[in-house]
Design an enzyme around this catalytic site. Structure first.
Site, PDB file in Angstrom:
ATOM      1  N   TYR A  47      -1.352  -0.215  10.476  1.00 22.42           N
ATOM      2  CA  TYR A  47      -1.600  -0.501   9.055  1.00 22.42           C
ATOM      3  C   TYR A  47      -0.385  -0.066   8.229  1.00 22.42           C
ATOM      4  O   TYR A  47       0.125  -0.823   7.402  1.00 22.42           O
ATOM      5  CB  TYR A  47      -2.871   0.216   8.572  1.00 22.42           C
ATOM      6  CG  TYR A  47      -3.147  -0.019   7.112  1.00 22.42           C
ATOM      7  CD1 TYR A  47      -3.787  -1.179   6.692  1.00 22.42           C
ATOM      8  CD2 TYR A  47      -2.762   0.910   6.148  1.00 22.42           C
ATOM      9  CE1 TYR A  47      -4.033  -1.407   5.348  1.00 22.42           C
ATOM     10  CE2 TYR A  47      -3.005   0.689   4.813  1.00 22.42           C
ATOM     11  CZ  TYR A  47      -3.647  -0.468   4.415  1.00 22.42           C
ATOM     12  OH  TYR A  47      -3.874  -0.688   3.083  1.00 22.42           O
TER      13      TYR A  47
ATOM     14  N   SER B 137       0.849  -1.194   0.000  1.00 22.96           N
ATOM     15  CA  SER B 137       0.000   0.000   0.000  1.00 22.96           C
ATOM     16  C   SER B 137       0.880   1.238   0.000  1.00 22.96           C
ATOM     17  O   SER B 137       2.010   1.203   0.514  1.00 22.96           O
ATOM     18  CB  SER B 137      -0.878   0.024   1.252  1.00 22.96           C
ATOM     19  OG  SER B 137      -1.530   1.274   1.392  1.00 22.96           O
TER      20      SER B 137
ATOM     21  N   LYS C 199       2.133  -2.634   6.058  1.00 21.13           N
ATOM     22  CA  LYS C 199       2.373  -2.522   4.617  1.00 21.13           C
ATOM     23  C   LYS C 199       3.842  -2.221   4.320  1.00 21.13           C
ATOM     24  O   LYS C 199       4.392  -2.698   3.320  1.00 21.13           O
ATOM     25  CB  LYS C 199       1.447  -1.467   4.006  1.00 21.13           C
ATOM     26  CG  LYS C 199      -0.015  -1.899   4.018  1.00 21.13           C
ATOM     27  CD  LYS C 199      -0.221  -3.226   3.286  1.00 21.13           C
ATOM     28  CE  LYS C 199      -1.693  -3.539   3.069  1.00 21.13           C
ATOM     29  NZ  LYS C 199      -1.917  -4.708   2.211  1.00 21.13           N
TER      30      LYS C 199
END
Length: 159
Positions: free
Chosen positions: A62, A49, A66
């Site tokens: 998060y 991401s 990633k």
């Protein structure tokens, strides 16, 4: 998990790490040894991401998960290149997926995505076709000499 770092629970942390990084660990731990043993050239394309490159607030774990996908992919690319196993990752900008609501911290509606999309120079989020096309390229013979790359599918977001 779009929430302040100090509000993240163990369950939140485990979910994001299991979905984003443990899945890479488990899949490569099963498939890579098989490829090495059978001397099969291989190709892996992991989904990372833009959050792993350009972190946003309230998404600490998060972002970290990633970034771990990107780093693990690069590490394995170096490790397994002598076996003709290529590993690359793709980093899409926000789009509409089953977990988008967790990322944006609100229901996944066009109105709620606009705040994120306004930061993308091309003016929109990624689509499944954008991500699939990037993956298909990296998995193709045209990319036979590409390994350890993180391809940003982000409409210029990470510039």
């Amino acid at each position: 998990m779009n929430k302040a770092t100090e509000e993240v629970t163990d369950a939140d942390f485990d979910l994001v790490m299991n979905v984003n990084i443990k899945s890479v660990y488990l899949s490569t731990n099963v498939i890579v040894p098989y490829f090495v043993e059978k001397q099969i050239a291989g190709n892996f394309v992991q989904i990372a991401s833009t959050a792993g490159i350009r972190p946003r607030p309230r998404l600490t774990w998060y972002n970290a998960s990633k970034a771990a996908v990107i780093n693990a992919t690069k590490s394995m690319a170096v490790e397994y290149a002598p076996h003709q196993i290529r590993l690359n990752s793709v980093s899409p900008v926000v789009g509409s997926t089953g977990m988008t609501h967790l990322f944006i911290g609100k229901p996944d509606t066009p109105e709620n995505r606009k705040a994120f999309e306004s930061l993308v120079p091309l003016g929109r989020g990624s689509t499944p076709a954008d991500v699939a096309n990037a993956c298909c390229y990296l998995a193709s013979d045209e990319a036979a000499f590409i390994t350890g790359v993180n391809l940003e599918v982000d409409g210029g977001r990470c510039i």
